[in-house]
Design a protein around this motif. Structure first.
Motif, PDB file in Angstrom:
ATOM      1  N   CYS A 128     -46.116   0.488  -0.991  1.00  0.00           N
ATOM      2  CA  CYS A 128     -45.123  -0.300  -1.869  1.00  0.00           C
ATOM      3  C   CYS A 128     -43.421  -0.254  -0.985  1.00  0.00           C
ATOM      4  O   CYS A 128     -43.339   0.950  -0.679  1.00  0.00           O
ATOM      5  CB  CYS A 128     -44.940   0.396  -3.168  1.00  0.00           C
ATOM      6  SG  CYS A 128     -43.521   0.141  -4.255  1.00  0.00           S
ATOM      7  N   HIS A 129     -43.163  -1.133  -0.832  1.00  0.00           N
ATOM      8  CA  HIS A 129     -41.957  -1.216   0.165  1.00  0.00           C
ATOM      9  C   HIS A 129     -40.822  -0.646  -0.741  1.00  0.00           C
ATOM     10  O   HIS A 129     -39.872  -0.123  -0.220  1.00  0.00           O
ATOM     11  CB  HIS A 129     -41.966  -2.619   0.565  1.00  0.00           C
ATOM     12  CG  HIS A 129     -42.690  -3.312   1.674  1.00  0.00           C
ATOM     13  ND1 HIS A 129     -42.432  -4.413   2.153  1.00  0.00           N
ATOM     14  CD2 HIS A 129     -43.528  -2.527   2.320  1.00  0.00           C
ATOM     15  CE1 HIS A 129     -43.459  -4.433   3.113  1.00  0.00           C
ATOM     16  NE2 HIS A 129     -44.097  -3.308   3.201  1.00  0.00           N
ATOM     17  N   SER A 130     -40.773  -0.805  -1.960  1.00  0.00           N
ATOM     18  CA  SER A 130     -39.782  -0.294  -3.065  1.00  0.00           C
ATOM     19  C   SER A 130     -39.685   1.422  -2.729  1.00  0.00           C
ATOM     20  O   SER A 130     -38.406   1.835  -2.570  1.00  0.00           O
ATOM     21  CB  SER A 130     -40.035  -0.775  -4.211  1.00  0.00           C
ATOM     22  OG  SER A 130     -38.858  -0.187  -5.200  1.00  0.00           O
ATOM     23  N   CYS A 194     -47.340   1.940  -8.015  1.00  0.00           N
ATOM     24  CA  CYS A 194     -46.796   1.784  -6.684  1.00  0.00           C
ATOM     25  C   CYS A 194     -47.234   3.229  -5.947  1.00  0.00           C
ATOM     26  O   CYS A 194     -47.650   4.078  -6.528  1.00  0.00           O
ATOM     27  CB  CYS A 194     -45.160   2.037  -6.677  1.00  0.00           C
ATOM     28  SG  CYS A 194     -44.258   0.658  -7.608  1.00  0.00           S
ATOM     29  N   CYS A 246     -41.042  -4.359  -7.892  1.00  0.00           N
ATOM     30  CA  CYS A 246     -42.117  -4.901  -6.931  1.00  0.00           C
ATOM     31  C   CYS A 246     -43.208  -5.495  -7.648  1.00  0.00           C
ATOM     32  O   CYS A 246     -43.108  -5.869  -8.838  1.00  0.00           O
ATOM     33  CB  CYS A 246     -42.325  -3.598  -5.891  1.00  0.00           C
ATOM     34  SG  CYS A 246     -43.244  -2.269  -7.018  1.00  0.00           S
TER      35      CYS A 246
END
Length: 258
Positions: A128-130, A194, A246
């Motif tokens: 998860c980039h968030s 996430c 996300c």
């Protein structure tokens, strides 16, 4: 929080153990307050309290199901890894971006047909980039260097890899090698959570290192890195945002498992 080798420096306050029943077996976790955070977190020891479970025998499905059942939406995992690249040195902290899966015998899905249904989960962004942004912010807050963008090669274990295997992984673009991220990250994605990994470079892989690889070397490296990682984890839980801004939740929405 899913911890692997070397997270003895994390201290949960007002914690209590809880046993969670899942379709895949019972899972024990600890619930408590981490550092200065006021929010309760769930801490799970991937290999068990005494590190008695090797990576190929971890009950990944039970672990991830238990976290989802407890209401977890975001997972922060740590993993000891070997370096396959000159980009990453002993002692580096790295955020994993992609993976190459070389596991052999691990159940990789909750959806096995029949009553369980079938789901072809999208793995365009496995990690998860968030949550990674929150980890970056936490690292900046406390002045800890962290690298990004690595491709993680997951092997079956529990043995270390041969030099020939390492050469193959390098040719395929692998930069770090470990034994636990898959299927953990896949299962989290299936249930809409996430997931992000802080990889800790504890050794150089076979054929790169000029000495035999040992588990003792990994533990010694982790001991040196442990306090820094604990500070980063605690700061991340102060920084992390509760909303899932996300696409990670979409697979579970599609399948309707929970």
């Amino acid at each position: 929080m899913i911890g692997g080798t070397g997270l003895e420096n994390l201290t949960l306050k007002n914690y209590y153990p809880e046993v969670v029943e899942t379709p895949y077996g019972k899972v024990q976790v600890d619930l408590g307050i981490l550092g200065e955070s006021r929010e309760s977190i769930v801490f799970m020891s991937r290999h068990g309290k005494t590190h008695a479970t090797p990576p190929h025998l971890v009950n990944y499905r039970a672990n991830i199901w238990a976290l989802k059942k407890l209401g977890v939406t975001k997972i922060l995992a740590t993993a000891a890894v070997g370096s396959l690249s000159t980009r990453y040195k002993l002692g580096d902290l790295v955020l994993v971006d992609q993976f190459l899966d070389f596991t052999k015998s691990r159940p990789q899905t909750f959806y096995e047909g029949g009553d369980s249904g079938v789901l072809h989960v999208d793995m365009t962004e496995p990690y998860c980039h968030s949550v990674q942004k929150d980890i970056y912010q936490a690292a900046e807050n406390i002045g800890v260097a962290i690298r990004d963008g690595a491709t993680y090669v997951c092997t079956e274990g529990p043995r270390f890899e041969t030099p020939a295997e390492i050469k193959m992984y390098q040719m395929l673009g692998g930069e770090l090698v470990g034994m636990t991220s898959v299927p953990e990250v896949v299962l989290a994605k299936e249930l809409g959570m996430c997931y992000a990994t802080i990889a800790m470079v504890t050794n150089e892989a076979a054929g790169i290192a000029d000495h035999p690889l040992t588990h003792a070397e990994v533990l010694e490296s982790m001991k040196m890195m442990g306090k820094t990682v604990a500070r980063l984890v605690e700061e991340t839980f102060l920084t992390i945002r509760p909303d899932q801004d996300c696409r990670c939740r979409l697979a579970n929405d599609e399948a309707g498992k929970f």
